[in-house]
Design a protein around this motif. Structure first.
Motif, PDB file in Angstrom:
ATOM      1  N   THR A 132      -1.835  10.342  -2.825  1.00  0.00           N
ATOM      2  CA  THR A 132      -1.095   9.313  -2.104  1.00  0.00           C
ATOM      3  C   THR A 132      -1.882   8.953  -0.857  1.00  0.00           C
ATOM      4  OG1 THR A 132       1.044  10.120  -2.889  1.00  0.00           O
ATOM      5  CG2 THR A 132       1.058   8.725  -0.942  1.00  0.00           C
ATOM      6  N   THR A 133      -2.024   7.650  -0.617  1.00  0.00           N
ATOM      7  CA  THR A 133      -2.774   7.197   0.546  1.00  0.00           C
ATOM      8  C   THR A 133      -1.999   6.082   1.234  1.00  0.00           C
ATOM      9  OG1 THR A 133      -4.924   6.364   1.300  1.00  0.00           O
ATOM     10  CG2 THR A 133      -4.084   5.492  -0.783  1.00  0.00           C
ATOM     11  N   SER A 134      -2.137   5.991   2.544  1.00  0.00           N
ATOM     12  CA  SER A 134      -1.473   4.938   3.314  1.00  0.00           C
ATOM     13  C   SER A 134      -2.408   3.754   3.473  1.00  0.00           C
ATOM     14  CB  SER A 134      -1.066   5.462   4.691  1.00  0.00           C
ATOM     15  OG  SER A 134      -0.078   6.465   4.565  1.00  0.00           O
ATOM     16  N   ASP A 190       2.506   3.016   1.372  1.00  0.00           N
ATOM     17  CA  ASP A 190       1.904   4.161   0.699  1.00  0.00           C
ATOM     18  C   ASP A 190       1.595   3.786  -0.747  1.00  0.00           C
ATOM     19  OD1 ASP A 190       2.006   5.756   2.924  1.00  0.00           O
ATOM     20  OD2 ASP A 190       3.878   6.750   2.364  1.00  0.00           O
ATOM     21  N   GLY A 236       2.098  -1.308   6.793  1.00  0.00           N
ATOM     22  CA  GLY A 236       1.326  -0.627   5.765  1.00  0.00           C
ATOM     23  C   GLY A 236       2.236   0.058   4.765  1.00  0.00           C
TER      24      GLY A 236
END
Length: 342
Positions: A28-30, A5, A3
């Motif tokens: 910010t999202t993973s 970011d 995954g």
């Protein structure tokens, strides 16, 4: 590949009138690792378009609004970083509904591969994308310009208006553009071949428009509304056609003036002159017209017969300022954010 970011912009709050940067939030999202049938995309270019203001509102419309806290919607040109889908491979460049984010996971639904040997990939966001198809479908299905008609369109230097004018000329019609400021007016006339271009910022705009349309208006492509519509309405000929694809002057607030009187005048004119006044969403005609649009307009772009202009800003973080400026007419051509261009 594990995954990754992603940086993204979400709707922080619904605007009351003109949007401000406080209505947006950078996060910010993973992203999860992709599963079979999925792709990992890197957004290279993001399209900014007027319809996005409508999605920020909670009012009922043709599409569901973006929820507060939800990702801002939008199309992008993206590069495939990883693929577990049989139809795509690493390095492919695609048109995708990425939203306002640097990276996205896709199940490949709605993706279209792009070939930069035919036209720059950014044209998939403008003249060969949704704005171009909006112009093409509205003119083909509703406007139906013909030899000798007078066709008028506002925002003549923008991606929709500029193509409307060029389609009118290809049909043998006389094209009249409306733009904001002397520079845009001069550019629209020289670059896109309008027969006349009128500055809507002029104090005597309505008089100027009447002077350059001595035989009235047969097709008015409506994407602005407000004061422009008030100037156009008295000039519409019997059986004039009015494709309505947008009302950008009213997205942040309703224009000043006696709206009830204007409504009455509008409806009287619709009746007395047998006008065809139809609102539409370009997707209504996609199944019927999109292949012919890509063939006809794509070929004309490749040959240089159809011309276009693109306006770039850099950095996803500047997308909110870009959209706010777009709604105020600050862009000069199709507005695109360079997100991850290397």
């Amino acid at each position: 590949m594990s995954g990754i970011d992603a940086t993204q912009i979400v709707l922080a709050s619904r605007p009351d009138g003109r949007p401000t940067t406080d209505n947006f939030r950078l996060e910010t999202t993973s992203l999860p690792a992709i599963s079979p049938g999925q792709l990992l995309l890197r957004t290279d270019y993001l399209s900014l378009d007027p319809y996005m203001r409508g999605r920020m509102s909670g009012a009922k419309s043709y599409a569901e609004p973006t929820p507060v806290g939800g990702l801002m919607e939008g199309s992008g040109v993206a590069t495939v970083l990883e693929s577990k889908h049989p139809d795509f491979r690493e390095g492919d460049v695609v048109l995708a509904r990425t939203g306002w984010r640097t990276h996205a996971v896709s199940d490949a639904a709605g993706l279209r591969k792009l070939d930069d040997t035919l036209a720059p990939v950014t044209t998939a966001l403008g003249v060969l994308g949704m704005p171009g198809f909006t112009a093409y479908s509205g003119m083909k299905m509703i406007g139906k310009p013909k030899q000798g008609d007078t066709v008028v369109v506002a925002a003549a230097s923008g991606p929709v208006g500029s193509l409307v004018g060029q389609i009118a000329k290809r049909a043998g019609a006389r094209s009249v553009g409306i733009a904001g400021g002397k520079e845009k007016c001069a550019f629209a006339k020289s670059m896109f071949g309008f027969d006349e271009v009128v500055d809507h910022k002029s104090a005597d705009f309505a008089q100027q428009l009447a002077e350059v349309c001595p035989k009235g208006i047969d097709v008015y492509f409506e994407n602005v509304g407000g004061a422009v519509w008030q100037a156009v309405l008295p000039l519409l000929n019997t059986y004039a056609r009015v494709p309505v694809c947008g009302l950008i002057s009213q997205y942040n607030s309703f224009p000043a003036g006696d709206s009830q009187a204007l409504l009455a005048q509008t409806m009287h004119t619709v009746l007395a002159r047998s006008l065809t006044l139809r609102g539409y969403i370009n997707s209504e005609f996609a199944g019927e017209l999109y292949p012919s649009f890509l063939g006809e307009i794509g070929g004309a772009v490749a040959s240089g017969e159809i011309r276009y202009r693109e306006d770039f800003i850099d950095g996803l973080e500047n997308a909110p300022v870009g959209l706010i400026g777009l709604l105020e007419g600050n862009n000069f051509g199709k507005l695109i954010v360079r997100v991850n261009v290397r």
